[in-house]
Motif scaffolding. Structure first.
Motif, PDB file in Angstrom:
ATOM      1  N   GLU A  29       0.832  -1.204   0.000  1.00 48.76           N
ATOM      2  CA  GLU A  29       0.000   0.000   0.000  1.00 48.76           C
ATOM      3  C   GLU A  29       0.871   1.260   0.000  1.00 48.76           C
ATOM      4  O   GLU A  29       0.585   2.219  -0.723  1.00 48.76           O
ATOM      5  CB  GLU A  29      -0.922   0.021   1.217  1.00 48.76           C
ATOM      6  N   ALA A  30       1.915   1.253   0.826  1.00 55.02           N
ATOM      7  CA  ALA A  30       2.815   2.404   0.893  1.00 55.02           C
ATOM      8  C   ALA A  30       3.516   2.606  -0.452  1.00 55.02           C
ATOM      9  O   ALA A  30       3.617   3.737  -0.945  1.00 55.02           O
ATOM     10  CB  ALA A  30       3.835   2.215   2.005  1.00 55.02           C
ATOM     11  N   GLN A  31       3.977   1.529  -1.055  1.00 52.52           N
ATOM     12  CA  GLN A  31       4.658   1.618  -2.347  1.00 52.52           C
ATOM     13  C   GLN A  31       3.715   2.163  -3.421  1.00 52.52           C
ATOM     14  O   GLN A  31       4.082   3.057  -4.180  1.00 52.52           O
ATOM     15  CB  GLN A  31       5.191   0.251  -2.776  1.00 52.52           C
ATOM     16  N   GLU A  32       2.500   1.644  -3.472  1.00 51.60           N
ATOM     17  CA  GLU A  32       1.533   2.106  -4.473  1.00 51.60           C
ATOM     18  C   GLU A  32       1.200   3.577  -4.280  1.00 51.60           C
ATOM     19  O   GLU A  32       1.055   4.323  -5.250  1.00 51.60           O
ATOM     20  CB  GLU A  32       0.262   1.256  -4.410  1.00 51.60           C
ATOM     21  N   TRP A  33       1.092   4.013  -3.027  1.00 52.91           N
ATOM     22  CA  TRP A  33       0.797   5.419  -2.760  1.00 52.91           C
ATOM     23  C   TRP A  33       1.955   6.307  -3.199  1.00 52.91           C
ATOM     24  O   TRP A  33       1.743   7.344  -3.843  1.00 52.91           O
ATOM     25  CB  TRP A  33       0.483   5.616  -1.282  1.00 52.91           C
ATOM     26  N   ILE A  34       3.172   5.915  -2.861  1.00 57.70           N
ATOM     27  CA  ILE A  34       4.345   6.706  -3.266  1.00 57.70           C
ATOM     28  C   ILE A  34       4.403   6.809  -4.785  1.00 57.70           C
ATOM     29  O   ILE A  34       4.613   7.891  -5.338  1.00 57.70           O
ATOM     30  CB  ILE A  34       5.647   6.093  -2.701  1.00 57.70           C
ATOM     31  N   GLU A  35       4.208   5.677  -5.472  1.00 55.39           N
ATOM     32  CA  GLU A  35       4.237   5.677  -6.935  1.00 55.39           C
ATOM     33  C   GLU A  35       3.168   6.605  -7.510  1.00 55.39           C
ATOM     34  O   GLU A  35       3.415   7.344  -8.472  1.00 55.39           O
ATOM     35  CB  GLU A  35       4.044   4.265  -7.479  1.00 55.39           C
ATOM     36  N   CYS A 120       5.854   5.108   9.127  1.00 53.16           N
ATOM     37  CA  CYS A 120       6.117   6.522   8.880  1.00 53.16           C
ATOM     38  C   CYS A 120       5.453   6.972   7.579  1.00 53.16           C
ATOM     39  O   CYS A 120       4.846   8.049   7.518  1.00 53.16           O
ATOM     40  CB  CYS A 120       7.626   6.761   8.821  1.00 53.16           C
ATOM     41  N   ILE A 121       5.529   6.152   6.545  1.00 55.62           N
ATOM     42  CA  ILE A 121       4.916   6.501   5.259  1.00 55.62           C
ATOM     43  C   ILE A 121       3.401   6.565   5.399  1.00 55.62           C
ATOM     44  O   ILE A 121       2.755   7.479   4.876  1.00 55.62           O
ATOM     45  CB  ILE A 121       5.356   5.503   4.170  1.00 55.62           C
ATOM     46  N   HIS A 122       2.823   5.631   6.130  1.00 56.39           N
ATOM     47  CA  HIS A 122       1.376   5.659   6.361  1.00 56.39           C
ATOM     48  C   HIS A 122       0.975   6.896   7.173  1.00 56.39           C
ATOM     49  O   HIS A 122      -0.062   7.510   6.902  1.00 56.39           O
ATOM     50  CB  HIS A 122       0.913   4.372   7.051  1.00 56.39           C
ATOM     51  N   ALA A 123       1.787   7.262   8.157  1.00 55.15           N
ATOM     52  CA  ALA A 123       1.509   8.474   8.940  1.00 55.15           C
ATOM     53  C   ALA A 123       1.583   9.703   8.043  1.00 55.15           C
ATOM     54  O   ALA A 123       0.751  10.621   8.156  1.00 55.15           O
ATOM     55  CB  ALA A 123       2.496   8.591  10.094  1.00 55.15           C
ATOM     56  N   LEU A 138      -3.767   7.720   1.406  1.00 58.85           N
ATOM     57  CA  LEU A 138      -3.275   6.483   2.009  1.00 58.85           C
ATOM     58  C   LEU A 138      -3.834   6.392   3.411  1.00 58.85           C
ATOM     59  O   LEU A 138      -3.601   7.262   4.246  1.00 58.85           O
ATOM     60  CB  LEU A 138      -1.740   6.475   2.059  1.00 58.85           C
ATOM     61  N   GLY A 139      -4.577   5.339   3.671  1.00 57.12           N
ATOM     62  CA  GLY A 139      -5.094   5.089   5.008  1.00 57.12           C
ATOM     63  C   GLY A 139      -6.273   5.949   5.370  1.00 57.12           C
ATOM     64  O   GLY A 139      -6.774   6.731   4.568  1.00 57.12           O
ATOM     65  N   PRO A 140      -6.722   5.802   6.615  1.00 57.25           N
ATOM     66  CA  PRO A 140      -7.895   6.549   7.076  1.00 57.25           C
ATOM     67  C   PRO A 140      -7.560   8.016   7.311  1.00 57.25           C
ATOM     68  O   PRO A 140      -6.415   8.379   7.574  1.00 57.25           O
ATOM     69  CB  PRO A 140      -8.259   5.857   8.388  1.00 57.25           C
ATOM     70  N   LYS A 141      -8.571   8.839   7.220  1.00 57.62           N
ATOM     71  CA  LYS A 141      -8.416  10.263   7.467  1.00 57.62           C
ATOM     72  C   LYS A 141      -8.281  10.492   8.970  1.00 57.62           C
ATOM     73  O   LYS A 141      -8.946   9.853   9.771  1.00 57.62           O
ATOM     74  CB  LYS A 141      -9.640  11.004   6.927  1.00 57.62           C
ATOM     75  N   MET A 142      -7.391  11.404   9.337  1.00 53.39           N
ATOM     76  CA  MET A 142      -7.233  11.743  10.753  1.00 53.39           C
ATOM     77  C   MET A 142      -8.464  12.499  11.227  1.00 53.39           C
ATOM     78  O   MET A 142      -9.049  13.281  10.482  1.00 53.39           O
ATOM     79  CB  MET A 142      -5.998  12.622  10.958  1.00 53.39           C
ATOM     80  N   SER A 143      -8.845  12.251  12.456  1.00 51.88           N
ATOM     81  CA  SER A 143     -10.012  12.952  12.991  1.00 51.88           C
ATOM     82  C   SER A 143      -9.632  14.377  13.376  1.00 51.88           C
ATOM     83  O   SER A 143      -8.496  14.662  13.734  1.00 51.88           O
ATOM     84  CB  SER A 143     -10.560  12.210  14.203  1.00 51.88           C
ATOM     85  N   ASP A 144     -10.611  15.245  13.286  1.00 52.90           N
ATOM     86  CA  ASP A 144     -10.420  16.630  13.694  1.00 52.90           C
ATOM     87  C   ASP A 144     -10.848  16.763  15.150  1.00 52.90           C
ATOM     88  O   ASP A 144     -11.620  15.962  15.666  1.00 52.90           O
ATOM     89  CB  ASP A 144     -11.272  17.565  12.827  1.00 52.90           C
ATOM     90  N   GLY A 145     -10.383  17.801  15.793  1.00 62.00           N
ATOM     91  CA  GLY A 145     -10.762  18.041  17.180  1.00 62.00           C
ATOM     92  C   GLY A 145     -12.240  18.373  17.285  1.00 62.00           C
ATOM     93  O   GLY A 145     -12.841  18.919  16.371  1.00 62.00           O
TER      94      GLY A 145
END
Length: 186
Positions: A29-35, A120-123, A138-145
């Motif tokens: 997943e990280a590789q595909e996102w970077i590409e 780290c790449i996912h973060a 890449l990955g889930p969206k971070m929640s907002d406050g």
């Protein structure tokens, strides 16, 4: 890369734990996102070998935050290539990644902790979404406050409530008995 030889004892256990955390799905997943973000395919190398020199990571952070890494070294010895990884880490930190999400240079360059590199790449992918990056995700969206604002009246009303961990949970406890605090004679 240094030749360390076989590991024994607790070092071998720790290395086995780290290797057990590695997920080829997360790496892919990280590789595909970077590409997708940088617009070029990985070289015909394993995931960790392709990232080792830091060139792809520098290109990635420059796409997310243009001008983050001014100079990317494409040739030279191990020291020059480690500078790429260090430049990526500094740029990622400036982008907003906390130190706990970053990896150490030896984690990647000497393949000591590739799961941490992938984490780290996912973060970075999560933070890119938070910063409204208009590109692949890449990955889930971070929640907002979700800040709450209470009036003085609401705060005063809450002070009169019985708390679960205070009076509400220990009503039947024997602490209110007459022997509390005394020694027992046997």
């Amino acid at each position: 890369m240094a030749n360390y030889g076989p590991s024994y004892g607790s070092l071998a256990e720790n290395q086995a734990k780290i290797a057990g955390k590695r997920s080829t799905d997360l790496d892919r997943e990280a590789q595909e996102w970077i590409e997708a973000v940088i617009g070029e395919k990985f070289p015909n190398l394993p995931y960790d070998d392709a990232l080792k020199d830091g060139v792809l990571l520098c290109k990635l952070i420059n796409k997310l935050q243009p001008g983050s890494v001014a100079k990317i070294c494409t040739s030279g010895g191990g020291f020059k290539l480690r500078e790429n990884v260090s430049a990526f880490q500094n740029a990622a930190r400036a982008y907003g990644l906390p130190d706990a999400e970053l990896f150490q240079t030896v984690d990647l360059f000497e393949k000591r902790n590739i799961p941490q590199v992938t984490q780290c790449i996912h973060a970075l992918g999560r933070y890119a979404q938070k910063k409204k990056f208009n590109g692949p995700t890449l990955g889930p969206k971070m929640s907002d406050g979700n800040q709450r604002q209470f009036t003085e009246e609401q705060l005063r009303a809450g002070q009169g409530m019985v708390g679960l961990l205070n009076d509400g949970m220990n009503k039947g406890a024997s602490q209110s008995g007459q022997n509390f605090g005394l020694t027992r004679h046997i």
